[in-house]
Design an enzyme around this catalytic site. Structure first.
Site, mmCIF file in Angstrom:
data_model
loop_
_atom_site.group_PDB
_atom_site.id
_atom_site.type_symbol
_atom_site.label_atom_id
_atom_site.label_comp_id
_atom_site.label_asym_id
_atom_site.label_seq_id
_atom_site.Cartn_x
_atom_site.Cartn_y
_atom_site.Cartn_z
ATOM 1 N N LYS A 204 0.876 -1.175 0.000
ATOM 2 C CA LYS A 204 0.000 0.000 0.000
ATOM 3 C C LYS A 204 0.912 1.223 0.000
ATOM 4 O O LYS A 204 1.151 1.853 1.031
ATOM 5 C CB LYS A 204 -0.931 -0.038 1.223
ATOM 6 C CG LYS A 204 -2.201 0.772 1.010
ATOM 7 C CD LYS A 204 -3.303 0.317 1.937
ATOM 8 C CE LYS A 204 -4.459 1.288 1.989
ATOM 9 N NZ LYS A 204 -5.146 1.503 0.713
HETATM 10 N N1 PLP Z 1 -7.226 -2.472 -3.212
HETATM 11 C C1 PLP Z 1 -6.743 -1.226 -3.183
HETATM 12 C C2 PLP Z 1 -5.919 -0.772 -4.326
HETATM 13 C C3 PLP Z 1 -7.020 -0.391 -2.086
HETATM 14 O O1 PLP Z 1 -6.560 0.852 -2.050
HETATM 15 C C4 PLP Z 1 -7.832 -0.872 -1.041
HETATM 16 C C5 PLP Z 1 -8.153 -0.018 0.105
HETATM 17 O O2 PLP Z 1 -7.514 -0.013 1.081
HETATM 18 C C6 PLP Z 1 -8.300 -2.187 -1.109
HETATM 19 C C7 PLP Z 1 -7.988 -2.954 -2.213
HETATM 20 C C8 PLP Z 1 -9.113 -2.771 -0.011
HETATM 21 O O3 PLP Z 1 -8.329 -3.025 1.133
HETATM 22 P P1 PLP Z 1 -8.965 -3.016 2.578
HETATM 23 O O4 PLP Z 1 -10.133 -3.917 2.523
HETATM 24 O O5 PLP Z 1 -7.881 -3.554 3.453
HETATM 25 O O6 PLP Z 1 -9.329 -1.625 2.894
HETATM 26 C C1 COI Z 2 -9.228 2.507 1.774
HETATM 27 O O1 COI Z 2 -10.257 1.903 1.480
HETATM 28 O O2 COI Z 2 -8.851 2.652 2.949
HETATM 29 C C2 COI Z 2 -8.366 3.054 0.753
HETATM 30 O O3 COI Z 2 -7.245 3.284 1.037
HETATM 31 C C3 COI Z 2 -8.947 3.281 -0.570
HETATM 32 C C4 COI Z 2 -8.804 4.688 -1.053
HETATM 33 C C5 COI Z 2 -9.542 5.682 -0.214
HETATM 34 C C6 COI Z 2 -7.376 5.041 -1.269
#
Ligand code: PLP
Ligand code: COI
Length: 365
Positions: A204
């Protein structure tokens, strides 16, 4: 940091916090990522010294030297998770340990130091405690927590920096997509890819989002809400959206989501959905889905629902798909039964309205 993985935070309350009346006005309709709380966390790191100067202090601009490494080579990572107000007046977070672990993984990929997970989780507790009045009430409201870390060393050589700044800011939010839980339309990018094998797709890091923006702009120009990326090698298989993972729901209620092969973010919401669907007796598969199959199965009716998921998006139905040669609907453009049921199960656990057999909810206050 000397001994163990604990760090004492010095708390310096903001001497001029936002007034209760102004805060109430800001919380009435915060949108996403526009309103911020009174405080922030800062922790510094230097090679040879470790983590030091952990503070909770007034949110304020940070002075940066123009030669700070992050401004040139983008050595930056972040996380996103939410704190919720529960019906009994408490405050919880959803799976902060999973975010802490992913932050360590992202740091490794970007040649950055690993922040001890205990410090990560503790920093969130400290910020929530001091800014607890900023957590919105109501079904869609939550306090979005944004931990991040970047190379602060003043140096233009290309190598891992020797100094970093870890910070947390918090933003009261409503629904990510305006209009609440209504199906969104996605754009399948013909030209741009997000991450190649061996790249940073599973981390990330800010750079992944920087490179997604041209495709996201294309999506918006095409009247869509989000971009869908196909794999970088064959341009055939669905990877994920710009900021969300994706699930496909078939006519036997089975669910399929692309596998974690290093090119997509291992979403924590994705992981929770895999568990919830499995427990509900649905067949769950992590396997590649080609865009050709997506179209064919939507046309035949075998594919009933598609949804996006993530911390910001929670679970958002995908009702329409556009690409340069055409467009098609999923489920007649309406939210699907399985999508909405999974969403309800997830939200009820997150908000303390349903049992939490997996130990996902962490009590903060
Ligand atoms: N994929 C991307 C590219 C993201 O930015 C996010 C958001 O955080 C997710 C998937 C989903 O991840 P999470 O469920 O941990 O928020
Ligand atoms: C999240 O869902 O926390 C993300 O980081 C997605 C977006 C807002 C960057």
């Amino acid at each position: 940091m000397s001994g163990g993985d604990k760090l004492d935070f010095e708390i310096r309350p903001n001497p001029a916090p936002v007034s209760a009346a102004d805060r109430a006005a800001l919380l009435a309709n915060p949108g996403f990522g526009r309103v911020f709380t009174d405080h922030m966390v800062t922790v510094r790191y230097a090679d040879g010294k470790g983590w030091y100067d952990a503070r909770v202090e007034a949110r304020a601009p940070i002075p940066m030297d123009p030669a700070s490494a992050v401004l040139h080579y983008a050595q930056e990572i972040f996380e996103g998770l939410k704190a919720y107000r529960t019906a009994d007046g408490g405050v919880t977070m959803f799976r902060p340990d999973a975010n802490a672990a992913r932050f360590v993984d992202s740091a490794r990929r970007m040649a950055m130091p690993a922040l001890p997970p205990e410090v990560f989780v503790d920093s969130l507790h400290k910020l929530i405690e001091i800014d607890r009045e900023w957590i919105p009430e109501g079904e869609d409201g939550s306090l979005y927590l944004r931990p991040f870390m970047f190379a602060s060393e003043v140096f233009l050589g290309v190598r891992p920096a020797s100094e970093y700044l870890y910070m947390v800011i918090a933003s009261p939010v409503g629904a990510y997509f305006s209009g609440g839980v209504k199906p969104v339309t996605v754009w399948v990018s013909p030209d741009y890819t997000r991450a190649a094998p061996g790249g940073t797709g599973a981390a990330k890091c800010g750079g992944n989002y920087a490179t997604s923006l041209a495709a996201q702009a294309e999506a918006i120009d095409a009247g869509c809400d989000q971009v869908v990326f196909l794999d970088a090698v064959e341009r055939r298989f669905v990877d994920e959206l710009g900021g969300m993972n994706v699930f496909f729901v078939y006519d036997d209620d089975s669910v399929v989501t692309p596998p974690l092969t290093g090119t997509i973010l291992p979403g924590i919401t994705r992981d929770a959905i895999i568990t919830l669907a499995g427990k509900a007796g649905q067949r769950v598969e992590e396997r590649p889905v080609s865009f050709a199959d997506w179209q064919a199965d939507a046309a035949s009716g075998r594919l009933r629902e598609v949804f996006a998921c993530g911390t910001a998006a929670v679970i958002t139905p995908i009702g329409g798909v556009r690409f340069p040669d055409g467009e098609f609907l999923i489920g007649g453009g309406e939210p699907g039964r399985v999508t909405m049921s999974l969403r309800q199960q997830l939200v009820d656990i997150q908000r303390g309205k349903a049992a939490d057999p997996h130990g996902w909810v962490r009590q903060v206050l």
